[in-house]
Design a protein around this motif. Structure first.
Motif, PDB file in Angstrom:
ATOM      1  N   ALA A  28       5.195  -2.407  12.811  1.00  0.00           N
ATOM      2  CA  ALA A  28       4.453  -2.631  11.598  1.00  0.00           C
ATOM      3  C   ALA A  28       3.032  -2.198  11.812  1.00  0.00           C
ATOM      4  CB  ALA A  28       4.480  -4.108  11.272  1.00  0.00           C
ATOM      5  N   MET A  29       2.456  -1.548  10.806  1.00  0.00           N
ATOM      6  CA  MET A  29       1.114  -1.022  10.970  1.00  0.00           C
ATOM      7  C   MET A  29       0.133  -1.878  10.191  1.00  0.00           C
ATOM      8  SD  MET A  29       1.874   3.009  10.718  1.00  0.00           S
ATOM      9  CE  MET A  29       1.857   2.918   8.959  1.00  0.00           C
ATOM     10  N   ALA A  30      -0.923  -2.276  10.815  1.00  0.00           N
ATOM     11  CA  ALA A  30      -1.928  -3.093  10.144  1.00  0.00           C
ATOM     12  C   ALA A  30      -3.286  -2.447  10.348  1.00  0.00           C
ATOM     13  CB  ALA A  30      -1.926  -4.501  10.707  1.00  0.00           C
ATOM     14  N   PHE A  31      -3.643  -1.513   9.460  1.00  0.00           N
ATOM     15  CA  PHE A  31      -4.908  -0.797   9.595  1.00  0.00           C
ATOM     16  C   PHE A  31      -5.945  -1.462   8.697  1.00  0.00           C
ATOM     17  CE2 PHE A  31      -3.263   2.642  12.027  1.00  0.00           C
ATOM     18  CZ  PHE A  31      -1.950   2.771  11.624  1.00  0.00           C
ATOM     19  N   ILE A  53       2.667  -5.453   1.396  1.00  0.00           N
ATOM     20  CA  ILE A  53       3.316  -4.946   2.608  1.00  0.00           C
ATOM     21  C   ILE A  53       4.528  -4.104   2.222  1.00  0.00           C
ATOM     22  CG2 ILE A  53       4.518  -5.558   4.757  1.00  0.00           C
ATOM     23  CD1 ILE A  53       2.991  -8.192   4.762  1.00  0.00           C
ATOM     24  N   ARG A  89      -1.251  -2.547   1.884  1.00  0.00           N
ATOM     25  CA  ARG A  89      -2.134  -2.833   3.017  1.00  0.00           C
ATOM     26  C   ARG A  89      -1.492  -2.563   4.373  1.00  0.00           C
ATOM     27  NH1 ARG A  89      -4.811  -8.622   1.165  1.00  0.00           N
ATOM     28  NH2 ARG A  89      -5.625  -7.915  -0.842  1.00  0.00           N
ATOM     29  N   ARG A  90      -0.213  -2.880   4.509  1.00  0.00           N
ATOM     30  CA  ARG A  90       0.456  -2.728   5.798  1.00  0.00           C
ATOM     31  C   ARG A  90       1.873  -2.208   5.591  1.00  0.00           C
ATOM     32  NH1 ARG A  90       0.794  -7.841   9.120  1.00  0.00           N
ATOM     33  NH2 ARG A  90       1.073  -8.947   7.157  1.00  0.00           N
ATOM     34  N   VAL A 126       1.977   3.742  16.217  1.00  0.00           N
ATOM     35  CA  VAL A 126       1.516   2.497  15.593  1.00  0.00           C
ATOM     36  C   VAL A 126       0.893   1.571  16.623  1.00  0.00           C
ATOM     37  CG1 VAL A 126       3.154   2.635  13.708  1.00  0.00           C
ATOM     38  CG2 VAL A 126       3.820   1.526  15.829  1.00  0.00           C
ATOM     39  N   SER A 129      -0.183  -2.404  16.696  1.00  0.00           N
ATOM     40  CA  SER A 129       0.451  -3.053  15.550  1.00  0.00           C
ATOM     41  C   SER A 129       1.848  -3.486  15.968  1.00  0.00           C
ATOM     42  CB  SER A 129       0.549  -2.076  14.369  1.00  0.00           C
ATOM     43  OG  SER A 129      -0.726  -1.661  13.966  1.00  0.00           O
ATOM     44  N   MET A 339       5.744 -10.439  10.282  1.00  0.00           N
ATOM     45  CA  MET A 339       4.592  -9.699   9.739  1.00  0.00           C
ATOM     46  C   MET A 339       3.354 -10.581   9.657  1.00  0.00           C
ATOM     47  SD  MET A 339       5.349  -6.566   9.357  1.00  0.00           S
ATOM     48  CE  MET A 339       4.119  -5.878   8.253  1.00  0.00           C
TER      49      MET A 339
END
Length: 340
Positions: A28-31, A53, A89-90, A126, A129, A339
């Protein structure tokens, strides 16, 4: 996404990937900057549903491009602007590593090495994350790869399985026994499991209430402590396959009975809207979402390559479902343990 019912990644049993998907894991990407962009879009689109998400995304490595005869890779750098444009967002990125073991494609030389490389490529994309590891559950190396992923700083969060691209046959006792071992291994390592349940369309594997009951009664109990996400709401994308309703009804009935085995179960609605003749069945789709329970539903868009939809297109289709503003808001803000 693509029209083929096994559109879990558009690689293997998917028209966009040459009908031969693979199972890998993706993080999971959380930028942080996505949060900023998303807040701007929220202000620009008042009153509209806005998922925070994307629970079903894929990246496309250079190796996967060759495997699926696709035009070009899709990297994290490419995906971020697509998420930005949709105000998402993610994203939970699901690795396509399982594609290298797809029995519907020609054998891949040094298969397990390619699986490891694909999972590692996803990890690097990623970095920093959470991620989900992918593997063909029927392969002899499946448990070893789960154990390896469980030690990975970014991929230990979960496991992605694709029954269609791995030719899992729920009527085969040996397959069911192996799935129990795989689920047990994921559970022991605290890894969430995302499952594309629809078996191979290419090989006309049976799918319906019988197979869903086998999964619920014989496989699901092997992972009682971790979240389970059923991809595409137990289908392969779209709503045209009549067998889907009979399979989904098994879960709906168990949920209505408060079956404790359903306690950690979620369903993503990736590809439910936007594929095939779905508009004719919008009312039925909404009814099934309510029967499952709004709190169990998460939104996803799938891979933005081949015949797939990008996040903006997927959101536009999703927003055409006859759900109430409150129901949209609940789905858009649902947060699974993996998440958080």
């Amino acid at each position: 996404m693509a029209s083929n019912p096994e559109c879990n990644f558009r690689l293997a049993e998917d028209s966009s990937f040459g009908r031969n998907p693979v199972t890998c894991r993706m993080p999971a990407m959380a930028f942080p900057r996505l949060v900023v962009v998303a807040s701007i879009l929220f202000a620009a689109l008042p009153g509209l549903s806005q998922p925070s998400i994307d629970y079903h995304q894929h990246l496309l490595s250079p190796s996967a491009v060759k495997l699926g005869s696709l035009p070009k890779p899709l990297t994290a750098r490419d995906l971020i602007p697509l998420l930005d444009a949709a105000g998402v967002r993610r994203a939970l990125v699901l690795s396509l590593a399982y594609q290298y073991g797809n029995p519907n494609r020609p054998p891949v030389a040094d298969e397990y090495a390619e699986v490891r490389r694909e999972n590692d490529w996803t990890t690097h994309q990623v970095a920093e994350s959470p991620g989900l590891c992918g593997v063909d559950p029927l392969k002899s190396y499946a448990i070893a790869e789960i154990q390896r992923c469980a030690k990975d700083a970014y991929l230990h969060y979960g496991l992605k399985l694709h029954f269609g691209n791995s030719d899992v046959d729920m009527d085969n006792p040996r397959h069911v026994a192996q799935l129990r071992r795989v689920f047990r291994a994921a559970d022991e390592h605290g890894m969430a499991i995302v499952i594309h349940m629809r078996p191979s369309v290419t090989r006309n594997r049976p799918y319906g209430a019988k197979e869903a009951r086998t999964f619920v009664n014989k496989v699901l109990p092997s992972a009682p402590h971790v979240p389970i996400q059923i991809a595409h709401r137990a289908r392969a994308g779209g709503f045209d396959d009549p067998s889907i309703n009979s399979a989904l009804s098994v879960f709906i009935d168990a949920i209505a009975r408060h079956d404790p085995r359903m306690a950690n179960l979620y369903f993503d609605i990736c590809g439910v809207a936007g594929i095939g003749r779905w508009k004719e069945k919008r009312g039925l789709i909404a009814e099934r979402i309510r029967q499952i329970g709004i709190s169990r539903i998460v939104w996803g868009s799938d891979g933005a390559f081949g015949a797939g939809m990008n996040p903006v297109q997927a959101i536009n289709a999703y927003q055409e479902l006859p759900l109430t503003p409150e129901e949209f808001h609940k789905i858009d803000t649902n947060l699974t343990p993996y998440m958080r």
